[in-house]
Scaffold this active site. Sequence first.
Site, PDB file in Angstrom:
ATOM      1  N   ASP A   9       0.848  -1.188  -0.061  1.00  0.00           N
ATOM      2  CA  ASP A   9      -0.058  -0.016   0.088  1.00  0.00           C
ATOM      3  C   ASP A   9       1.012   1.428   0.095  1.00  0.00           C
ATOM      4  O   ASP A   9       2.312   1.096   0.425  1.00  0.00           O
ATOM      5  CB  ASP A   9      -1.014  -0.047   1.296  1.00  0.00           C
ATOM      6  CG  ASP A   9      -1.724   1.177   1.473  1.00  0.00           C
ATOM      7  OD1 ASP A   9      -2.381   1.589   0.551  1.00  0.00           O
ATOM      8  OD2 ASP A   9      -1.776   1.824   2.617  1.00  0.00           O
ATOM      9  N   LEU A  10       0.376   2.140  -0.422  1.00  0.00           N
ATOM     10  CA  LEU A  10       1.361   3.581  -0.464  1.00  0.00           C
ATOM     11  C   LEU A  10       1.151   4.339   1.036  1.00  0.00           C
ATOM     12  O   LEU A  10       2.037   4.652   1.677  1.00  0.00           O
ATOM     13  CB  LEU A  10       0.901   4.284  -1.480  1.00  0.00           C
ATOM     14  CG  LEU A  10       1.592   5.553  -2.139  1.00  0.00           C
ATOM     15  CD1 LEU A  10       3.247   5.356  -2.169  1.00  0.00           C
ATOM     16  CD2 LEU A  10       1.060   6.539  -3.184  1.00  0.00           C
ATOM     17  N   ASP A  11       0.039   4.984   0.747  1.00  0.00           N
ATOM     18  CA  ASP A  11      -0.328   5.917   1.933  1.00  0.00           C
ATOM     19  C   ASP A  11      -0.320   5.537   3.391  1.00  0.00           C
ATOM     20  O   ASP A  11      -1.262   4.473   3.399  1.00  0.00           O
ATOM     21  CB  ASP A  11      -1.860   6.514   1.404  1.00  0.00           C
ATOM     22  CG  ASP A  11      -1.744   7.486   0.339  1.00  0.00           C
ATOM     23  OD1 ASP A  11      -0.916   8.091   0.170  1.00  0.00           O
ATOM     24  OD2 ASP A  11      -2.794   7.333  -0.454  1.00  0.00           O
ATOM     25  N   THR A  17       0.878  10.498   3.722  1.00  0.00           N
ATOM     26  CA  THR A  17       0.368  11.434   3.080  1.00  0.00           C
ATOM     27  C   THR A  17      -0.781  11.708   3.644  1.00  0.00           C
ATOM     28  O   THR A  17      -1.559  12.653   3.326  1.00  0.00           O
ATOM     29  CB  THR A  17      -0.003  10.844   1.676  1.00  0.00           C
ATOM     30  OG1 THR A  17      -0.432   9.741   1.654  1.00  0.00           O
ATOM     31  CG2 THR A  17       0.953  11.027   0.549  1.00  0.00           C
ATOM     32  N   LYS A  45      -8.763   6.980   6.532  1.00  0.00           N
ATOM     33  CA  LYS A  45      -7.493   6.308   5.940  1.00  0.00           C
ATOM     34  C   LYS A  45      -7.905   5.076   5.288  1.00  0.00           C
ATOM     35  O   LYS A  45      -8.701   4.142   5.613  1.00  0.00           O
ATOM     36  CB  LYS A  45      -6.609   5.899   7.528  1.00  0.00           C
ATOM     37  CG  LYS A  45      -5.900   7.266   7.864  1.00  0.00           C
ATOM     38  CD  LYS A  45      -4.897   6.900   8.848  1.00  0.00           C
ATOM     39  CE  LYS A  45      -3.948   8.214   9.283  1.00  0.00           C
ATOM     40  NZ  LYS A  45      -3.185   7.908  10.422  1.00  0.00           N
ATOM     41  N   SER A 116      -2.612   0.547  -4.515  1.00  0.00           N
ATOM     42  CA  SER A 116      -3.033   1.677  -3.741  1.00  0.00           C
ATOM     43  C   SER A 116      -4.447   1.985  -4.282  1.00  0.00           C
ATOM     44  O   SER A 116      -4.642   2.013  -5.322  1.00  0.00           O
ATOM     45  CB  SER A 116      -2.079   2.781  -3.788  1.00  0.00           C
ATOM     46  OG  SER A 116      -2.407   4.229  -3.430  1.00  0.00           O
ATOM     47  N   ALA A 117      -5.239   2.550  -3.533  1.00  0.00           N
ATOM     48  CA  ALA A 117      -6.398   3.216  -3.875  1.00  0.00           C
ATOM     49  C   ALA A 117      -6.179   4.623  -4.336  1.00  0.00           C
ATOM     50  O   ALA A 117      -7.254   5.308  -5.016  1.00  0.00           O
ATOM     51  CB  ALA A 117      -7.411   3.233  -2.746  1.00  0.00           C
ATOM     52  N   LYS A 147     -11.068  -1.340  -1.553  1.00  0.00           N
ATOM     53  CA  LYS A 147     -10.543  -2.081  -0.338  1.00  0.00           C
ATOM     54  C   LYS A 147     -11.923  -2.095   0.706  1.00  0.00           C
ATOM     55  O   LYS A 147     -12.382  -0.765   0.797  1.00  0.00           O
ATOM     56  CB  LYS A 147      -9.434  -1.858   0.141  1.00  0.00           C
ATOM     57  CG  LYS A 147      -8.033  -1.719  -0.753  1.00  0.00           C
ATOM     58  CD  LYS A 147      -6.947  -1.097   0.063  1.00  0.00           C
ATOM     59  CE  LYS A 147      -5.833  -1.063  -1.001  1.00  0.00           C
ATOM     60  NZ  LYS A 147      -4.644  -0.272  -0.353  1.00  0.00           N
ATOM     61  N   GLU A 171       0.047  -3.296   4.564  1.00  0.00           N
ATOM     62  CA  GLU A 171      -1.095  -2.379   4.729  1.00  0.00           C
ATOM     63  C   GLU A 171      -1.077  -1.667   6.161  1.00  0.00           C
ATOM     64  O   GLU A 171      -1.105  -2.451   7.083  1.00  0.00           O
ATOM     65  CB  GLU A 171      -2.227  -3.327   4.431  1.00  0.00           C
ATOM     66  CG  GLU A 171      -3.076  -3.271   3.004  1.00  0.00           C
ATOM     67  CD  GLU A 171      -3.610  -1.664   2.874  1.00  0.00           C
ATOM     68  OE1 GLU A 171      -3.647  -0.863   3.811  1.00  0.00           O
ATOM     69  OE2 GLU A 171      -4.007  -1.623   1.729  1.00  0.00           O
ATOM     70  N   ASP A 172      -1.500  -0.424   6.084  1.00  0.00           N
ATOM     71  CA  ASP A 172      -1.850   0.212   7.409  1.00  0.00           C
ATOM     72  C   ASP A 172      -3.172   0.549   7.726  1.00  0.00           C
ATOM     73  O   ASP A 172      -3.636   0.768   8.803  1.00  0.00           O
ATOM     74  CB  ASP A 172      -1.052   1.714   7.430  1.00  0.00           C
ATOM     75  CG  ASP A 172      -1.864   2.606   6.524  1.00  0.00           C
ATOM     76  OD1 ASP A 172      -2.242   2.121   5.312  1.00  0.00           O
ATOM     77  OD2 ASP A 172      -2.102   3.782   6.930  1.00  0.00           O
TER      78      ASP A 172
END
Length: 217
Positions: A9-11, A17, A45, A116-117, A147, A171-172
């Site tokens: 995942d990115l953020d 971010t 988030k 990522s979304a 997700k 994933e966070d």
Amino acid sequence: MRIQAALFDLDGVIVDTAKYHYMAWKRLANELGFDFTEKDNERLKGVSRMRSLEILLEVGGLLGKFSEEEMQEMAARKNEWYVELISKMDESEILEGTVECLKAFRDLGVKIALGSASKNAMLILNNLKLTPYFDAIIDGTKVSKAKPDPEVFLLGAKELGVDPSNCVVFEDAQAGIEAAKNAGMKAVAVGSPENLTGYDKIVKGLFEVKPEEIVNL
Ligand code: BG6
Ligand code: MG
């Protein structure tokens, strides 16, 4: 070696971010005449842009008061501010341990994908100079289901040519952990156990990840 692909995942995993999303959403809330706190922002988030807007309007007691067209306009306005903020990002904002983690997986022969979304993922990865580390990039421009639907990770596995059972996801967000499990993948949660559940392993950040152990998860 069970794990042949790692999906990130990115953020919240590679970069923080959330603070920029928060600044832009708060600005929109203020323009609409209400306040939006950091605690409220926690609810956004891992959530898609339009769903985030619905949550924001709910906080302000304004949900259901706008047309679809007005909602699109507000989301676009927020995104313009957000893009202005993330355009200034550089490598100094990469979260601790990310590059080492990506390199270590690559050295072990594990393929790497982004899941990522965000529709702004390419801009962020390019600014962070991380694009070359990824064998596949699946972002919000490529998926239609948010997700916890597994679409984003299944597409990533497909593009890498790896069976989902041989993939691990970092994933966070709770919805992201559920998406990974719904895809039949291993899930490493990035965050604290008070907020997350259903993972195979939990770490505080990518700096804590030991790729040589993860490949046998
Ligand atoms: C997710 C973030 O990665 O992307 C969410 O955690 C965000 O907070 C979502 O709403 C969509 O991002 P964007 O950049 O397309 O608005
Ligand atoms: Mg996230």
